[in-house]
Motif scaffolding. Structure first.
Motif, PDB file in Angstrom:
ATOM      1  N   VAL A  43       0.858  -1.187   0.000  1.00 15.12           N
ATOM      2  CA  VAL A  43       0.000   0.000   0.000  1.00 15.12           C
ATOM      3  C   VAL A  43       0.892   1.235   0.000  1.00 15.12           C
ATOM      4  N   ASP A  44       0.724   2.044  -1.018  1.00 11.14           N
ATOM      5  CA  ASP A  44       1.529   3.263  -1.201  1.00 11.14           C
ATOM      6  C   ASP A  44       0.810   4.440  -0.551  1.00 11.14           C
ATOM      7  N   ALA A  45       1.342   4.919   0.576  1.00 10.03           N
ATOM      8  CA  ALA A  45       0.802   6.100   1.266  1.00 10.03           C
ATOM      9  C   ALA A  45       1.921   7.104   1.504  1.00 10.03           C
ATOM     10  N   MET A  46       2.843   7.174   0.547  1.00 14.05           N
ATOM     11  CA  MET A  46       4.028   8.008   0.736  1.00 14.05           C
ATOM     12  C   MET A  46       3.784   9.480   0.455  1.00 14.05           C
ATOM     13  N   LEU A  47       3.428   9.783  -0.788  1.00 13.00           N
ATOM     14  CA  LEU A  47       3.314  11.180  -1.221  1.00 13.00           C
ATOM     15  C   LEU A  47       1.908  11.423  -1.753  1.00 13.00           C
ATOM     16  N   GLY A  48       1.293  12.478  -1.324  1.00 12.35           N
ATOM     17  CA  GLY A  48      -0.078  12.761  -1.727  1.00 12.35           C
ATOM     18  C   GLY A  48      -0.173  13.679  -2.925  1.00 12.35           C
ATOM     19  N   THR A  49      -1.306  14.359  -3.027  1.00 14.15           N
ATOM     20  CA  THR A  49      -1.592  15.205  -4.193  1.00 14.15           C
ATOM     21  C   THR A  49      -0.919  16.566  -4.119  1.00 14.15           C
ATOM     22  N   GLY A  50      -0.298  16.893  -2.995  1.00 14.97           N
ATOM     23  CA  GLY A  50       0.330  18.200  -2.865  1.00 14.97           C
ATOM     24  C   GLY A  50       1.733  18.280  -3.437  1.00 14.97           C
ATOM     25  N   LEU A  51       2.244  17.169  -3.945  1.00 17.64           N
ATOM     26  CA  LEU A  51       3.601  17.154  -4.489  1.00 17.64           C
ATOM     27  C   LEU A  51       3.711  18.084  -5.688  1.00 17.64           C
ATOM     28  N   SER A  52       4.698  18.958  -5.674  1.00 21.25           N
ATOM     29  CA  SER A  52       4.887  19.891  -6.794  1.00 21.25           C
ATOM     30  C   SER A  52       6.263  19.754  -7.423  1.00 21.25           C
ATOM     31  N   GLY A  53       7.308  19.671  -6.605  1.00 25.03           N
ATOM     32  CA  GLY A  53       8.652  19.483  -7.140  1.00 25.03           C
ATOM     33  C   GLY A  53       8.967  18.013  -7.328  1.00 25.03           C
ATOM     34  N   GLU A  54      10.167  17.733  -7.810  1.00 22.31           N
ATOM     35  CA  GLU A  54      10.545  16.345  -8.045  1.00 22.31           C
ATOM     36  C   GLU A  54      10.731  15.593  -6.727  1.00 22.31           C
ATOM     37  N   VAL A  55      10.483  14.298  -6.807  1.00 21.89           N
ATOM     38  CA  VAL A  55      10.618  13.431  -5.637  1.00 21.89           C
ATOM     39  C   VAL A  55      12.073  13.440  -5.161  1.00 21.89           C
ATOM     40  N   ARG A  56      12.247  13.534  -3.850  1.00 20.28           N
ATOM     41  CA  ARG A  56      13.604  13.537  -3.303  1.00 20.28           C
ATOM     42  C   ARG A  56      14.275  12.195  -3.535  1.00 20.28           C
ATOM     43  N   GLN A  57      15.594  12.226  -3.594  1.00 21.09           N
ATOM     44  CA  GLN A  57      16.355  11.045  -3.971  1.00 21.09           C
ATOM     45  C   GLN A  57      16.142   9.890  -3.000  1.00 21.09           C
ATOM     46  N   ASP A  58      16.045  10.181  -1.700  1.00 22.91           N
ATOM     47  CA  ASP A  58      15.884   9.084  -0.735  1.00 22.91           C
ATOM     48  C   ASP A  58      14.533   8.400  -0.923  1.00 22.91           C
ATOM     49  N   THR A  59      13.481   9.163  -1.207  1.00 22.19           N
ATOM     50  CA  THR A  59      12.164   8.569  -1.451  1.00 22.19           C
ATOM     51  C   THR A  59      12.134   7.850  -2.798  1.00 22.19           C
ATOM     52  N   ARG A  60      12.816   8.419  -3.762  1.00 21.14           N
ATOM     53  CA  ARG A  60      12.844   7.804  -5.092  1.00 21.14           C
ATOM     54  C   ARG A  60      13.456   6.402  -5.024  1.00 21.14           C
ATOM     55  N   ARG A  61      14.394   6.215  -4.135  1.00 19.79           N
ATOM     56  CA  ARG A  61      15.023   4.899  -4.005  1.00 19.79           C
ATOM     57  C   ARG A  61      13.986   3.840  -3.614  1.00 19.79           C
ATOM     58  N   TYR A  62      13.087   4.188  -2.721  1.00 18.36           N
ATOM     59  CA  TYR A  62      12.052   3.225  -2.298  1.00 18.36           C
ATOM     60  C   TYR A  62      11.025   3.004  -3.405  1.00 18.36           C
ATOM     61  N   ILE A  63      10.696   4.060  -4.128  1.00 16.28           N
ATOM     62  CA  ILE A  63       9.773   3.922  -5.266  1.00 16.28           C
ATOM     63  C   ILE A  63      10.350   2.961  -6.296  1.00 16.28           C
ATOM     64  N   GLU A  64      11.635   3.128  -6.601  1.00 18.84           N
ATOM     65  CA  GLU A  64      12.287   2.256  -7.575  1.00 18.84           C
ATOM     66  C   GLU A  64      12.251   0.803  -7.123  1.00 18.84           C
ATOM     67  N   GLN A  65      12.502   0.558  -5.857  1.00 22.66           N
ATOM     68  CA  GLN A  65      12.543  -0.814  -5.346  1.00 22.66           C
ATOM     69  C   GLN A  65      11.160  -1.448  -5.351  1.00 22.66           C
ATOM     70  N   ILE A  66      10.133  -0.669  -5.035  1.00 29.08           N
ATOM     71  CA  ILE A  66       8.769  -1.192  -5.099  1.00 29.08           C
ATOM     72  C   ILE A  66       8.406  -1.546  -6.533  1.00 29.08           C
ATOM     73  N   ASN A  67       8.787  -0.682  -7.464  1.00 28.28           N
ATOM     74  CA  ASN A  67       8.464  -0.924  -8.881  1.00 28.28           C
ATOM     75  C   ASN A  67       9.206  -2.129  -9.450  1.00 28.28           C
ATOM     76  N   GLN A  68      10.336  -2.468  -8.859  1.00 27.83           N
ATOM     77  CA  GLN A  68      11.158  -3.554  -9.404  1.00 27.83           C
ATOM     78  C   GLN A  68      10.643  -4.939  -9.048  1.00 27.83           C
ATOM     79  N   ILE A  69       9.855  -5.060  -7.985  1.00 27.55           N
ATOM     80  CA  ILE A  69       9.385  -6.379  -7.583  1.00 27.55           C
ATOM     81  C   ILE A  69       7.991  -6.632  -8.149  1.00 27.55           C
ATOM     82  N   HIS A  70       7.653  -7.889  -8.296  1.00 22.36           N
ATOM     83  CA  HIS A  70       6.355  -8.268  -8.849  1.00 22.36           C
ATOM     84  C   HIS A  70       5.363  -8.482  -7.712  1.00 22.36           C
ATOM     85  N   CYS A  71       4.866  -7.362  -7.191  1.00 22.06           N
ATOM     86  CA  CYS A  71       3.916  -7.406  -6.092  1.00 22.06           C
ATOM     87  C   CYS A  71       2.820  -6.379  -6.350  1.00 22.06           C
ATOM     88  N   PRO A  72       1.548  -6.743  -6.187  1.00 25.65           N
ATOM     89  CA  PRO A  72       0.462  -5.784  -6.415  1.00 25.65           C
ATOM     90  C   PRO A  72       0.587  -4.566  -5.504  1.00 25.65           C
TER      91      PRO A  72
END
Length: 510
Positions: free
Chosen positions: A128-157
């Motif tokens: 369940v992705d509850a990291m960043l909401g609708t208020g995001l305006s600038g680019e995702v910070r590098q530390d958060t992007r690392r977790y996004i990348e890892q979630i996207n890499q695995i085959h899990c709903p």
């Protein structure tokens, strides 16, 4: 998602401001809204993944994270294995998000150590992705992007709360990187960025929950755009008259098919016929005439050369007098033949669809100062992002970064109706913005735009006003592609396949 005729779409700012007033009007506290949001996500989880026993929840520091804690509490109470990871220090949580965190702790909920992150990723049945909401305006910070990348890499709903983290709620652009969700549950009002641009790669199946205040919200906020799908076809397309003859369905003239491009004008003209044009004629380069005549005998075809500029212009002018609607650009090219045809056709005060290289000629002549930007209210332009960029004098990436803005700029500059093609095609007439929710990735192949221009031309010939013809044309075209893909799959979908399912799309009720 299911909706009646049109789906109202809003900006993130509208929802942020409107939800507070709507909650007050409904007599509901903001924390109750958070609880309802978490419950809506939990119900989607149960419906989509009833056999899941282990769930990983990643929470941010804002209210989106609070929704995640509500979900985690419900899952924990149901005796599921719940691993919760908090981005940032949980001691910095405040307001309703802090209250949701405290409720999580009351059910013996404990946040997992990041040392266990990789193990939890591998063991989770659902994330369940509850990291960043609708208020995001600038680019995702590098530390958060690392977790996004890892979630996207695995085959899990993945179920995203309100919006996939990293996606712009207003434009659908990816802000550095974004979660690829299988389901997105959004609240109060559907955000316009969930329906176009790169959102189509990230949202997955879109679900909506008004949280019991959507009626109040809609009473105080006017939608910025309307999402439309195949349901509009039967509601808005005029039924054929029992005593109709071919003259009642209009005369369409399609012009294009320069040397080496006979297929484009054939697709355009055949699409016009399949969508009910009474009479369809086509003018192409002489070299494309025989292929057109052989492949589409129902089309009255004629060749045009530049051996005599005056004679060619006279022939084209005579045929435009016959036509009710002009469609030009498919297979046009940008040589003298094309420019001659463009200049003759663009002078006509008739409903017209301008596509493909005709748009590039429009951009070229305007840049040279050889052509005024006519505000033609009878013209429908159908650019893809690259053509839109040339018309606006910006980059394609600028167009895709904010497709809503680009569509408005195109309409303000060129008038008429703008159809900005792509994932989540936009239709704008200067008053209202429409977003097509139909279509599929198989449409990313040559000739699809030629078919669309013919479809819109046929609807104009039936007497529909330009904005209605554009709306219906886009939806019929996309629905036809969806019907074909449903039967045969998306890979290998051809423009000619879509032509063959246009009739089915027009008469379809599902």
């Amino acid at each position: 998602m299911d909706f009646n005729l049109a789906l109202k779409l809003y900006t993130a700012e509208q929802v942020k401001n409107g939800e507070v007033i709507a909650a007050q009007m409904a007599g509901v506290s903001m924390y109750s809204l958070m609880q309802r949001a978490g419950m809506a996500v939990y119900q989607r989880f149960l419906q989509s993944y009833p056999r899941a026993r282990s769930v990983l929840v990643v929470c941010g520091s804002g209210n989106n994270g609070g929704d995640g804690y509500v979900f985690a509490t419900l899952a924990k109470q149901a005796q599921l294995k719940v691993s919760v990871f908090q981005l940032g220090d949980p001691n910095l949580l405040k307001g309703d998000a802090l209250r949701a965190f405290e409720d999580w702790q009351t059910v013996d909920g404990k946040n997992s150590s990041w040392d266990d992150w990789h193990t939890a990723l591998l063991e989770a049945d659902v994330i369940v992705d509850a990291m960043l909401g609708t208020g995001l305006s600038g680019e995702v910070r590098q530390d958060t992007r690392r977790y996004i990348e890892q979630i996207n890499q695995i085959h899990c709903p993945v179920i995203a709360i309100d919006i996939p983290s990293g996606l712009s709620a207003d434009t659908g652009a990816v802000l550095g990187d974004a979660i690829h969700a299988d389901h997105t549950v959004t609240f109060i009002g559907v955000k316009q960025g969930l329906c176009t641009a790169q959102a189509r790669d990230h949202v997955g199946e879109l679900h909506f929950s008004g949280l019991g205040v959507n009626i109040e919200f809609e009473s105080i906020q006017e939608e910025r755009a309307l999402g439309i799908n195949h349901q509009v076809i039967s509601r808005l397309l005029p039924p054929p008259k029992a005593a109709a003859h071919k003259g009642d369905n209009g005369r369409v003239l399609c012009v294009g098919g320069n040397q080496g491009m006979p297929g484009a004008i054939r697709l355009c003209a055949s699409a016009a016929l399949r969508c009910g044009a009474g009479l369809t004629a086509a003018i192409s380069h002489m070299d494309s005439l025989i292929p057109l005549q052989v492949s589409c005998p129902e089309v009255m075809s004629q060749g045009m050369t530049l051996d005599s500029l005056q004679e060619a212009e006279n022939e084209l002018t005579n045929r435009t007098r016959w036509a009710d609607v002009l469609v030009f650009g498919p297979g046009f090219g940008m040589d003298d033949w094309a420019i001659q045809a463009y200049q003759t056709l663009s002078k006509q005060y008739k409903p017209k669809v301008v596509d493909a290289d005709a748009l590039n000629i429009l951009a070229m002549l305007t840049d040279r100062g050889e052509l005024n930007i006519a505000q033609d209210e009878l013209r429908i332009i159908t650019p893809h992002p690259g053509e839109a960029a040339r018309l606006l004098g910006i980059s394609t990436s600028d167009v895709e970064r904010n497709r809503y803005k680009a569509a408005r700029q195109l309409q303000a500059r060129y008038g008429g109706v703008v159809v900005l093609k792509g994932a989540g095609t936009l239709i704008h007439d200067g008053v209202r913005m429409y977003v097509c929710l139909a279509g599929n990735p198989g449409m990313a192949s040559g000739g699809m735009g030629d078919v669309l221009s013919g479809v819109i031309g046929a609807l104009l010939a039936k007497g529909l006003p330009p904005v209605l013809a554009a709306r219906l044309g886009v939806v019929i075209h996309s629905h036809a592609a969806d019907l074909n893909a449903r039967q045969y799959g998306e890979i290998g979908l051809l423009a000619s396949d879509v032509v063959e399912t246009l009739r089915q799309a027009i008469h379809s009720e599902c």
